[in-house]
Design a protein around this motif. Sequence first.
Motif, short mmCIF file in Angstrom:
data_model
loop_
_atom_site.label_atom_id
_atom_site.label_comp_id
_atom_site.label_asym_id
_atom_site.label_seq_id
_atom_site.Cartn_x
_atom_site.Cartn_y
_atom_site.Cartn_z
N GLU A 1 15.14 -16.37 32.27
CA GLU A 1 16.02 -17.56 31.63
C GLU A 1 18.28 -17.46 32.16
O GLU A 1 18.29 -18.92 32.31
CB GLU A 1 16.32 -17.57 30.47
N HIS A 2 18.16 -16.37 31.75
CA HIS A 2 19.51 -16.33 32.83
C HIS A 2 19.41 -15.59 34.06
O HIS A 2 20.03 -14.16 33.92
CB HIS A 2 20.28 -15.80 31.95
N PRO A 3 19.42 -15.90 35.40
CA PRO A 3 19.20 -14.86 36.03
C PRO A 3 20.68 -15.10 36.79
O PRO A 3 21.70 -15.67 36.41
CB PRO A 3 18.46 -16.18 37.45
N ILE A 4 20.86 -13.73 37.17
CA ILE A 4 22.31 -13.55 37.15
C ILE A 4 21.66 -12.57 39.00
O ILE A 4 21.47 -10.91 38.61
CB ILE A 4 23.64 -12.52 36.58
N ALA A 5 22.79 -13.09 40.47
CA ALA A 5 22.19 -12.46 41.54
C ALA A 5 20.95 -11.95 41.66
O ALA A 5 20.26 -10.83 42.04
CB ALA A 5 23.34 -11.75 41.99
N VAL A 6 20.10 -12.87 41.29
CA VAL A 6 18.48 -12.42 41.71
C VAL A 6 18.06 -11.97 42.86
O VAL A 6 19.21 -12.65 43.62
CB VAL A 6 17.48 -13.36 40.99
N GLY A 7 17.35 -11.44 43.11
CA GLY A 7 16.74 -10.96 44.59
C GLY A 7 18.22 -9.57 45.01
O GLY A 7 18.05 -9.52 46.28
N ARG A 8 19.17 -9.74 44.61
CA ARG A 8 20.14 -9.41 45.76
C ARG A 8 20.14 -7.49 45.31
O ARG A 8 19.32 -6.63 44.11
CB ARG A 8 21.11 -9.30 45.17
N ALA B 1 32.63 0.67 50.73
CA ALA B 1 31.86 -0.60 51.01
C ALA B 1 31.41 -1.47 49.27
O ALA B 1 31.36 -0.22 48.97
CB ALA B 1 30.22 -0.70 51.72
N THR B 2 31.23 -2.12 49.14
CA THR B 2 30.93 -2.91 47.96
C THR B 2 30.03 -3.92 48.06
O THR B 2 29.73 -4.72 49.10
CB THR B 2 31.91 -3.35 47.16
N PHE B 3 28.99 -3.80 47.11
CA PHE B 3 27.36 -4.66 47.84
C PHE B 3 26.71 -5.09 46.38
O PHE B 3 27.81 -4.41 45.13
CB PHE B 3 26.19 -4.08 48.27
N ILE B 4 26.64 -6.13 46.65
CA ILE B 4 25.91 -6.72 44.80
C ILE B 4 24.65 -6.28 44.96
O ILE B 4 23.61 -6.55 45.51
CB ILE B 4 26.01 -8.11 45.35
N GLY B 5 24.53 -6.57 43.91
CA GLY B 5 22.54 -6.08 43.68
C GLY B 5 22.66 -7.10 42.42
O GLY B 5 23.37 -7.41 41.30
N GLU B 6 21.06 -7.15 42.35
CA GLU B 6 20.49 -8.01 40.91
C GLU B 6 21.08 -7.64 39.45
O GLU B 6 20.78 -6.30 39.63
CB GLU B 6 19.42 -8.55 40.57
N HIS B 7 21.49 -8.10 38.76
CA HIS B 7 22.54 -7.51 37.79
C HIS B 7 21.47 -7.06 36.60
O HIS B 7 20.18 -7.82 36.71
CB HIS B 7 23.25 -8.93 36.50
N SER B 8 21.61 -6.51 36.27
CA SER B 8 20.28 -5.22 35.49
C SER B 8 19.80 -6.33 34.19
O SER B 8 19.08 -6.01 33.66
CB SER B 8 21.40 -4.35 34.46
N TYR B 9 21.55 -7.10 33.54
CA TYR B 9 20.63 -8.04 32.12
C TYR B 9 20.21 -9.19 32.39
O TYR B 9 20.03 -9.73 31.82
CB TYR B 9 22.14 -8.42 32.05
#
Length: 319
Positions: free
Chosen positions: A169-176, A157-165
């Motif tokens: 100000e620069h949200p990336i996949a917040v809350g995943r 499987a491949t899942f999505i997690g909030e990006h470490s970076y």
Amino acid sequence: MYVLNRRMFQRGKDNNFFWFHEQSNIFFHVKVYLCYIKENSMTVNEAYLIYFSPTHTSKQIAEAIVHGTGIKNILPINVTQQAAGEIVIPASALAIIVVPVYGGHVAPLAMERLQGIRGLDTPTVLVVVYGNRAYEKALMELDAFAIPHGMKVIAGATFIGEHSYSTDEHPIAVGRPDDSDLALAAEFGKKIRKKIETADAMDTLYPVDVRAIKRPSQPFIPLFRFLRKVIKLRKSGTPLPRAPWVENESVCTHCGLCVVRCPAGAITKGDELHTDEAKCIKCCACVKACTKKARVYDTPFATLLSDCFKKQKQPQTIL
Ligand SMILES: Cc1cc2nc3c(=O)[nH]c(=O)nc-3n(C[C@H](O)[C@H](O)[C@H](O)COP(=O)(O)O)c2cc1C
């Protein structure tokens, strides 16, 4: 009561006894078949939950999957802080390996720390967690590690997690992973259990080819914009930060949480203002752990990722 005689065993619309006799035969065969399935179906009573997860998104996915399987005896092997050591996982157990993607690969420190793990043709589930950009070769790399290490890959499987970076100000996949991701992970676990139980023996518990997993759709224009900006950034020679740093030294209370959370030993107790750049893997565990928000990792990549990968990707599974 019927008195047995020859006519009763003759077929015929009006012969009630024959009808009951015929049905009871079917019931008997169904019962025998069910007993056969029960006798011959595989069961796993323990799960080895193996994960590397500096910012805890992979850990959340791993836990949701194992809970979905309903297996009660869970042996967690957390390789975030240290290597697994020499571990042999029996064929009667289920192994679940969950790791994050760094630069399209399995996080190198995770790969290093998994090396001591071996299976005995152990049914294994492979999962990579990525920050909504792409996982590229990561799942295949994990597969290439698992097979020669004695693991039979029965699901991926491949899942999505909030990006470490990701930052405010620069949200990336917040809350995943969000509730829906976790529900999907639990459902995946349930299906894995079913797959194992419906196999009547180890040789009918079929492996999967993780290369066949569906790739998430990626709109072309944002991807093109991202690549163009990356090239521009590289050409400009802008130095990229080699490690997180303490922005305002007076905010740091020297609580030592960053020291404890750093998987690479890049921060030393008593010297929390300094990060060893040679050891740092830029996982941002220290940034996310700092309750005072003293630590930051402000990379131009966060802006690019936030701008170009707004469309939320969805988990994919194969089993
Ligand atoms: C150094 C580094 C490189 C990364 N590279 C990628 C990448 O290539 N693609 C992607 O989608 N996410 C990437 N990410 C994001 C992580 O895969 C994502 O945040 C993941 O959820 C982190 O897992 P963890 O919470 O278990 O530590 C990267 C993160 C770091 C720290």
